[in-house]
Design a protein around this motif. Sequence first.
Motif, short mmCIF file in Angstrom:
data_model
loop_
_atom_site.label_atom_id
_atom_site.label_comp_id
_atom_site.label_asym_id
_atom_site.label_seq_id
_atom_site.Cartn_x
_atom_site.Cartn_y
_atom_site.Cartn_z
N TYR A 1 60.30 1.60 59.22
CA TYR A 1 60.91 1.74 60.54
C TYR A 1 60.62 3.13 61.10
O TYR A 1 60.27 3.28 62.28
N LEU A 2 60.77 4.15 60.27
CA LEU A 2 60.51 5.52 60.72
C LEU A 2 59.05 5.70 61.15
O LEU A 2 58.76 6.35 62.16
N VAL A 3 58.13 5.13 60.37
CA VAL A 3 56.71 5.26 60.70
C VAL A 3 56.39 4.56 62.02
O VAL A 3 55.69 5.10 62.86
N LEU B 1 63.33 -1.59 48.00
CA LEU B 1 63.00 -2.46 49.11
C LEU B 1 63.62 -1.93 50.40
O LEU B 1 62.96 -1.83 51.44
N GLY B 2 64.91 -1.56 50.32
CA GLY B 2 65.57 -0.98 51.49
C GLY B 2 64.93 0.33 51.92
O GLY B 2 64.75 0.58 53.11
N PHE B 3 64.58 1.14 50.95
CA PHE B 3 63.91 2.41 51.26
C PHE B 3 62.58 2.14 51.96
O PHE B 3 62.24 2.78 52.95
N GLY B 4 61.81 1.19 51.44
CA GLY B 4 60.52 0.85 52.05
C GLY B 4 60.67 0.34 53.47
O GLY B 4 59.89 0.70 54.35
N GLY C 1 51.28 2.04 59.88
CA GLY C 1 52.36 2.13 60.86
C GLY C 1 51.95 2.54 62.25
O GLY C 1 52.72 2.35 63.20
N ASN C 2 50.77 3.11 62.44
CA ASN C 2 50.36 3.47 63.80
C ASN C 2 49.83 2.27 64.58
O ASN C 2 49.54 2.38 65.76
N GLY D 1 58.96 12.97 54.87
CA GLY D 1 60.13 13.84 54.70
C GLY D 1 61.27 13.14 54.00
O GLY D 1 61.91 13.69 53.10
N LEU D 2 61.55 11.89 54.41
CA LEU D 2 62.61 11.11 53.76
C LEU D 2 62.29 10.89 52.29
O LEU D 2 63.17 11.03 51.43
N HIS D 3 61.05 10.58 51.99
CA HIS D 3 60.64 10.33 50.60
C HIS D 3 60.75 11.62 49.76
O HIS D 3 61.19 11.57 48.61
N ILE D 4 60.38 12.74 50.34
CA ILE D 4 60.51 14.03 49.63
C ILE D 4 61.97 14.31 49.32
O ILE D 4 62.32 14.70 48.20
#
Length: 168
Positions: free
Chosen positions: A148-150, A140-143, A58-59, A160-163
């Motif tokens: 998008y966040l990354v 899929l939506g979560f991924g 993502g970077n 954080g979202l995954h935790i």
Amino acid sequence: CLVILIVYAITNPTIDEANSPLTSYFYSLMYRFGIWPAVLYIGFIGPIIEEVSFRLWGNGKLWTGIVSVILISVWSIAIGWWVALLTILAGTVILTVFNDDKRKRLFALMLLSSIVFALAHLGNYNEDKVLTIVGIIHKLGFGLFASYLVINHNILWSIGLHIINNSL
């Protein structure tokens, strides 16, 4: 997806998850060691490992893209060796074709990682077709959202979202 799962669970009381092999395994571990090792792994260690594996790219740097394709293909071995091979092939094509176009490379890697992320979680669901389809759509939506966040913030947001997701 959550509403569909709740409605489905209410209208289909015949699902017997207590007797599934995975559930029995977790129950035996909790009986031996308590709930905290499961909470630690499912709630913290797992999300960190998965986010680094699936969204390190993502970077936008080429080297993180290469490492990510390798890590994603390792996860895809759980689905099948042929999926791992396709993942390496697709990732190599993405990194080669979109080498000079960062936006297209990020978009293509987002799709690849999100699809493999969803498929890698197929084992979380029993053989029920409705739950499997809803689960795949959810992952899929979560991924896609974590990607998008990354891309727009950093990997700590997706971790954080995954935790939070896994802890719930």
